[in-house]
Design an enzyme around this catalytic site. Structure first.
Site, short mmCIF file in Angstrom:
data_model
loop_
_atom_site.label_atom_id
_atom_site.label_comp_id
_atom_site.label_asym_id
_atom_site.label_seq_id
_atom_site.Cartn_x
_atom_site.Cartn_y
_atom_site.Cartn_z
N LYS A 137 50.06 23.58 25.76
CA LYS A 137 51.07 24.21 26.63
C LYS A 137 51.10 23.57 28.02
O LYS A 137 50.09 23.07 28.50
CB LYS A 137 50.72 25.70 26.70
CG LYS A 137 50.85 26.37 28.04
CD LYS A 137 50.31 27.79 28.08
CE LYS A 137 49.56 28.04 29.38
NZ LYS A 137 49.03 29.37 29.55
N THR B 124 52.56 37.62 33.10
CA THR B 124 54.02 37.73 32.92
C THR B 124 54.38 37.82 31.44
O THR B 124 55.51 38.20 31.10
CB THR B 124 54.74 36.48 33.48
OG1 THR B 124 54.30 35.33 32.73
CG2 THR B 124 54.43 36.28 34.95
C1 R5P Z 1 45.88 30.86 31.32
O1 R5P Z 1 45.12 29.91 31.46
C2 R5P Z 1 45.43 32.22 30.93
O2 R5P Z 1 44.40 32.13 29.98
C3 R5P Z 1 46.57 33.06 30.39
O3 R5P Z 1 47.09 32.43 29.23
C4 R5P Z 1 47.69 33.18 31.38
O4 R5P Z 1 47.17 33.42 32.65
C5 R5P Z 1 48.63 34.30 31.00
O5 R5P Z 1 49.62 34.42 31.97
P1 R5P Z 1 51.12 34.75 31.60
O6 R5P Z 1 51.08 36.02 30.79
O7 R5P Z 1 51.80 34.92 32.93
O8 R5P Z 1 51.68 33.60 30.84
#
Ligand code: R5P
Length: 321
Positions: free
Chosen positions: A198, A229
Site C-alpha cells: 500500500k 479514517t
Molecule cells: C498504518 O501503518 C496503520 O497500521 C494503520 O493501517 C493505519 O494507521 C490505519 O489508518 P486509516 O484507518 O486512516 O487508514
C-alpha cells in the site's frame, strides 16, 4: 489486594478517557476504582483531586490517550504528578491505547518524533512502569527507560476469527509494516498469509499497488493495529475482492474511528469489523443499530490479568505471546 507486594496494596484509578473499560477491569479484579475527580478550572485547565490516600500503595492509573488526545494526555501527566507527590510507592500508567504512536519516526525533514516525546513526559511526570496494548511499532517500548509491558490483543481477535472461519481463511496485512502482526495471527490459526503493498498519498486515502499472496476463492481477514479514517481497510477490502476473495473481515485492536470512518467501512465490501474496547466506542456503549457490521471485544480480562501479575511480581511474558 496486597499478596505481599513490596509496593503495598494495589489501587486502581481511572482518568476520564475510557471509564467503561476501567470499570470492566475493576470488575474483573473484584476491586473498586479509587475516588478521583477530574474537573476544569474556569480557563479550561484540568484539576485533579484524588479522594483517598495513595501513600505506600501500588497504583495503576488507567487512562488510554485516545481522542481527545491532548486532554487525555494532560490528565495522565498531572494525575501521575499528583500520585508521585502523594507518595504512591509505585505508579503504573495503564494506557491501553498510546496516543501519537504513529509518529514514532521521522518520515520527512524537520518532523517531530511525538511518540518519544510523550514517553519522556510520562516518565518525567513520575510513572514507574507502563502497560499498553498493541503498539503501532514495538520499538516504542524502547522510548521509555522504565519497564513497559506491551500486551497484545491478537489472541482475543484470533478467537473471533476461529469462531467465524475455523482455519479456512487467509490472514492479510494491509501494509508491509504490519506483516509481523498478520504472521502472529496466522500462526495461532495455522493459516496462510498475504500482504498488501500500500501507498498513502494523503492522510485519508491509500493506493494499493499489489496483493502479495493467494487470496482467490478464500475468505480473507485483514489484521491491523488500528482503524482511523478506515481508508486502509476499505482500500484493502476492495483490492482483495478484485483478486477473488470470497469474503473480507477486518480485525483491529484500536477503534480510533475518526469522523465518517464507520460510514466508509459500512459501504465497503467488508462482512465484519472486529475491534476491542481500548478506546470508547463513539457515544458510549456500542450501538449495533448504527454499526451492524461492528463487533467490540473487551481487553479488560487481559489488562486485569497483567495488573495482577505485575503487582504480584509474576511473569507477564505469556500475555505477550
Ligand atoms: C498504518 O501503518 C496503520 O497500521 C494503520 O493501517 C493505519 O494507521 C490505519 O489508518 P486509516 O484507518 O486512516 O487508514
Amino acid at each position: 489486594m496486597n499478596n505481599g507486594s513490596p509496593y503495598g496494596d494495589l489501587m486502581l484509578l481511572s482518568g476520564t478517557a475510557n471509564p467503561e473499560l476501567s470499570e470492566r477491569i475493576a470488575r474483573e479484579m473484584g476491586m473498586r476504582l479509587a475516588e478521583m475527580e477530574i474537573t476544569r478550572f474556569a480557563d479550561g485547565e484540568f484539576d485533579v483531586k484524588i479522594g483517598e490516600s495513595v501513600r505506600g500503595h501500588d497504583v495503576f492509573l488507567i487512562q488510554p490517550t485516545c481522542h481527545p488526545v491532548s486532554d487525555n494526555l494532560v490528565q495522565l501527566f498531572i494525575t501521575i504528578d499528583a500520585l508521585r507527590r502523594a507518595s504512591a510507592s509505585r505508579i503504573t500508567a495503564v494506557t491501553p491505547y498510546y496516543g501519537y504512536q504513529r509518529k514514532e519516526k521521522k518520515t520527512q525533514p524537520r518532523d517531530p518524533i511525538s511518540a518519544k516525546l510523550m514517553a519522556n513526559i510520562i516518565e518525567l511526570a513520575g510513572a514507574n512502569r507502563v502497560i499498553c496494548v498493541d503498539l503501532h511499532a514495538e520499538a516504542i517500548q524502547g522510548f521509555f527507560d522504565i519497564p513497559v509491558d506491551a500486551l497484545t490483543a491478537t489472541k482475543i481477535l484470533a478467537r473471533r476469527v476461529r469462531e467465524r472461519h475455523g482455519h479456512n481463511v487467509v490472514i492479510v496485512s494491509p501494509d508491509t509494516g504490519g506483516a509481523h502482526r498478520a504472521r502472529r495471527m496466522a500462526s495461532i490459526l495455522d493459516a496462510p498469509i498475504a500482504v498488501i503493498d500500500k501507498r498513502r498519498p494523503r492522510d485519508d486515502a491509500i493506493e494499493v499497488n499489489n496483493v502479495i499472496g493467494d487470496v482467490a476463492g478464500m475468505k480473507s481477514v485483514i489484521v491491523d493495529d488500528l482503524i482511523s479514517t478506515g481508508s486502509t481497510l476499505v482500500g484493502a477490502a476492495v483490492a482483495l475482492r478484485e483478486k477473488g476473495a470470497t469474503g473480507v473481515d477486518c480485525v483491529a485492536t484500536h477503534g480510533v474511528l475518526t469522523n465518517g470512518a464507520l460510514r466508509h467501512l459500512h459501504e465497503a465490501p467488508i462482512d465484519e469489523i472486529c475491534i476491542t474496547d481500548t478506546i470508547p466506542f463513539p457515544n458510549g456503549q456500542p450501538s449495533f443499530d448504527d454499526a451492524p457490521k461492528l463487533r467490540v471485544l473487551s481487553v479488560a480480562p487481559l489488562i486485569a490479568e497483567a495488573i495482577v501479575r505485575v503487582h504480584e511480581g509474576r511473569s507477564v511474558s505469556e500475555l505477550f505471546r
